[in-house]
Design a protein around this motif. Sequence first.
Motif, PDB file in Angstrom:
ATOM      1  N   ALA A  72      35.366  20.389  33.978  1.00 14.60           N
ATOM      2  CA  ALA A  72      34.878  21.763  33.903  1.00 14.60           C
ATOM      3  C   ALA A  72      34.672  22.674  34.909  1.00 14.60           C
ATOM      4  N   LYS A  73      34.131  21.876  35.946  1.00 17.49           N
ATOM      5  CA  LYS A  73      33.558  22.453  37.247  1.00 17.49           C
ATOM      6  C   LYS A  73      34.772  22.954  38.029  1.00 17.49           C
ATOM      7  N   THR A  74      36.079  21.997  37.894  1.00 21.40           N
ATOM      8  CA  THR A  74      37.123  22.141  38.649  1.00 21.40           C
ATOM      9  C   THR A  74      37.882  23.369  38.016  1.00 21.40           C
ATOM     10  N   LEU A  75      37.684  23.629  36.548  1.00 25.29           N
ATOM     11  CA  LEU A  75      38.385  24.764  36.080  1.00 25.29           C
ATOM     12  C   LEU A  75      37.692  26.016  36.444  1.00 25.29           C
ATOM     13  N   MET A  76      36.489  25.939  36.447  1.00 27.43           N
ATOM     14  CA  MET A  76      35.724  27.079  36.588  1.00 27.43           C
ATOM     15  C   MET A  76      35.831  27.540  38.216  1.00 27.43           C
ATOM     16  N   THR A  77      35.957  26.529  39.027  1.00 26.58           N
ATOM     17  CA  THR A  77      36.291  26.779  40.555  1.00 26.58           C
ATOM     18  C   THR A  77      37.790  27.707  40.527  1.00 26.58           C
ATOM     19  N   ALA A  78      38.675  26.984  39.882  1.00 26.97           N
ATOM     20  CA  ALA A  78      39.972  27.551  39.745  1.00 26.97           C
ATOM     21  C   ALA A  78      40.181  28.940  39.243  1.00 26.97           C
ATOM     22  N   VAL A  79      39.356  29.274  38.171  1.00 24.87           N
ATOM     23  CA  VAL A  79      39.212  30.697  37.729  1.00 24.87           C
ATOM     24  C   VAL A  79      38.379  31.540  39.041  1.00 24.87           C
ATOM     25  N   LEU A  80      37.429  31.037  39.642  1.00 21.97           N
ATOM     26  CA  LEU A  80      37.121  31.890  40.582  1.00 21.97           C
ATOM     27  C   LEU A  80      37.980  32.132  41.935  1.00 21.97           C
ATOM     28  N   VAL A  81      38.633  31.109  42.204  1.00 16.19           N
ATOM     29  CA  VAL A  81      39.560  31.042  43.439  1.00 16.19           C
ATOM     30  C   VAL A  81      40.661  32.423  42.808  1.00 16.19           C
ATOM     31  N   LEU A  82      41.020  32.298  41.749  1.00 16.94           N
ATOM     32  CA  LEU A  82      42.034  33.216  41.026  1.00 16.94           C
ATOM     33  C   LEU A  82      41.324  34.524  41.067  1.00 16.94           C
ATOM     34  N   VAL A  83      40.217  34.937  40.695  1.00 14.08           N
ATOM     35  CA  VAL A  83      39.571  36.198  40.737  1.00 14.08           C
ATOM     36  C   VAL A  83      39.424  36.752  42.238  1.00 14.08           C
ATOM     37  N   LEU A  84      38.832  35.859  43.107  1.00 12.82           N
ATOM     38  CA  LEU A  84      38.877  36.281  44.255  1.00 12.82           C
ATOM     39  C   LEU A  84      40.111  36.677  45.140  1.00 12.82           C
ATOM     40  N   ALA A  85      40.889  35.868  44.855  1.00 11.70           N
ATOM     41  CA  ALA A  85      42.399  36.158  45.279  1.00 11.70           C
ATOM     42  C   ALA A  85      43.086  37.349  45.022  1.00 11.70           C
ATOM     43  N   VAL A  86      43.123  37.594  43.458  1.00 12.47           N
ATOM     44  CA  VAL A  86      43.585  38.668  43.087  1.00 12.47           C
ATOM     45  C   VAL A  86      42.719  39.955  43.487  1.00 12.47           C
ATOM     46  N   GLY A  87      41.385  39.989  43.409  1.00 11.76           N
ATOM     47  CA  GLY A  87      40.447  41.016  43.921  1.00 11.76           C
ATOM     48  C   GLY A  87      40.767  41.469  45.132  1.00 11.76           C
ATOM     49  N   SER A  88      41.028  40.430  46.116  1.00 11.58           N
ATOM     50  CA  SER A  88      41.262  40.715  47.445  1.00 11.58           C
ATOM     51  C   SER A  88      42.593  41.530  47.836  1.00 11.58           C
ATOM     52  N   THR A  89      43.646  40.983  47.066  1.00 14.74           N
ATOM     53  CA  THR A  89      44.830  41.373  47.001  1.00 14.74           C
ATOM     54  C   THR A  89      44.839  43.006  46.541  1.00 14.74           C
ATOM     55  N   VAL A  90      44.153  43.260  45.570  1.00  6.60           N
ATOM     56  CA  VAL A  90      44.210  44.582  45.038  1.00  6.60           C
ATOM     57  C   VAL A  90      43.274  45.554  45.814  1.00  6.60           C
ATOM     58  N   PHE A  91      42.289  45.089  46.536  1.00 10.31           N
ATOM     59  CA  PHE A  91      41.602  46.032  47.420  1.00 10.31           C
ATOM     60  C   PHE A  91      42.288  46.219  48.856  1.00 10.31           C
ATOM     61  N   LEU A  92      42.767  45.183  49.200  1.00 12.34           N
ATOM     62  CA  LEU A  92      43.545  45.330  50.478  1.00 12.34           C
ATOM     63  C   LEU A  92      44.646  46.040  50.578  1.00 12.34           C
ATOM     64  N   SER A  93      45.405  45.891  49.348  1.00 15.91           N
ATOM     65  CA  SER A  93      46.612  46.615  49.090  1.00 15.91           C
ATOM     66  C   SER A  93      46.377  47.994  49.098  1.00 15.91           C
ATOM     67  N   TYR A  94      45.131  48.422  48.221  1.00 14.38           N
ATOM     68  CA  TYR A  94      44.771  49.843  48.279  1.00 14.38           C
ATOM     69  C   TYR A  94      44.575  50.295  49.414  1.00 14.38           C
ATOM     70  N   GLN A  95      43.850  49.508  50.157  1.00 13.30           N
ATOM     71  CA  GLN A  95      43.490  50.114  51.534  1.00 13.30           C
ATOM     72  C   GLN A  95      44.914  50.477  52.411  1.00 13.30           C
ATOM     73  N   LYS A  96      45.657  49.446  52.729  1.00 10.68           N
ATOM     74  CA  LYS A  96      46.877  49.556  53.388  1.00 10.68           C
ATOM     75  C   LYS A  96      47.633  50.957  52.728  1.00 10.68           C
ATOM     76  N   ALA A  97      47.673  51.004  51.348  1.00  8.27           N
ATOM     77  CA  ALA A  97      48.449  52.044  50.851  1.00  8.27           C
ATOM     78  C   ALA A  97      47.982  53.291  51.269  1.00  8.27           C
ATOM     79  N   SER A  98      46.511  53.489  51.237  1.00  7.53           N
ATOM     80  CA  SER A  98      45.666  54.697  51.563  1.00  7.53           C
ATOM     81  C   SER A  98      46.135  55.100  53.247  1.00  7.53           C
ATOM     82  N   LYS A  99      46.199  54.092  54.080  1.00  9.11           N
ATOM     83  CA  LYS A  99      46.310  54.132  55.279  1.00  9.11           C
ATOM     84  C   LYS A  99      47.726  54.609  55.767  1.00  9.11           C
ATOM     85  N   ARG A 100      48.781  54.200  54.820  1.00 10.14           N
ATOM     86  CA  ARG A 100      50.199  54.679  54.816  1.00 10.14           C
ATOM     87  C   ARG A 100      50.247  56.063  54.094  1.00 10.14           C
TER      88      ARG A 100
END
Length: 208
Positions: A72-100
């Motif tokens: 259960a802890k492992t599955l929760m950790t995997a979900v957290l990793v997914l959320v952080l990865a997707v969140g970072s990708t969306v945020f940084l891609s938005y920043q890069k698009a704004s700069k461009r």
Amino acid sequence: MKKEQDYLKDITEIRSLMERSSRFYSLSGLAGILAGCYALIGAFLAYWMFDFNPTSIMDPILLSGGISPNLAKTLMTAVLVLVLAVGSTVFLSYQKASKRKETAWSPTARRLVLQMAVPLIAGGVLMLIVLGKGMTGLLAPLSLIFYGLAIFNAGHAAFDELKPLGLLQIVLGLFCAHFIPYGLLCWAIGFGLLHILFGLYMHVTYEK
């Protein structure tokens, strides 16, 4: 001669504009590095803290109708990793698009998301089915294979370098599907190490 050179230069610029309009180039290399770091931390927690490292396909506890606290802890950790990865990708891609001075949620970005969504959703549903049947040993291989398919598809709408990354993920998934005890290690290499190396390459090549 000069007119011919100007003509060729104009053709090259037109081709470049057409390619930029048909592909999403706002993916951030830093997002790949961060996603890799999140994955390595998650794999460390799963192995060292939660003692999760399936050596066979079937989980006897799940088959009996229960679920271990470590799983259960492992599955929760995997979900957290997914959320952080997707969140970072969306945020940084938005920043890069704004700069461009580009639109982050452009038709090209929507096509990219759609191309990735089909294998990711199919893989996610299959993983839930497999988990429900107690086959925890297949979670790492399936996640790598379907993620690799999604990344390979993304190469058609973004950077060509995504295609070899996707193929490597698929190969790792197939390998650990046969060698179940190496599943967590392959997962750490695929989602962790390869993401970091890919992110560094993209950052140095396209963002410096």
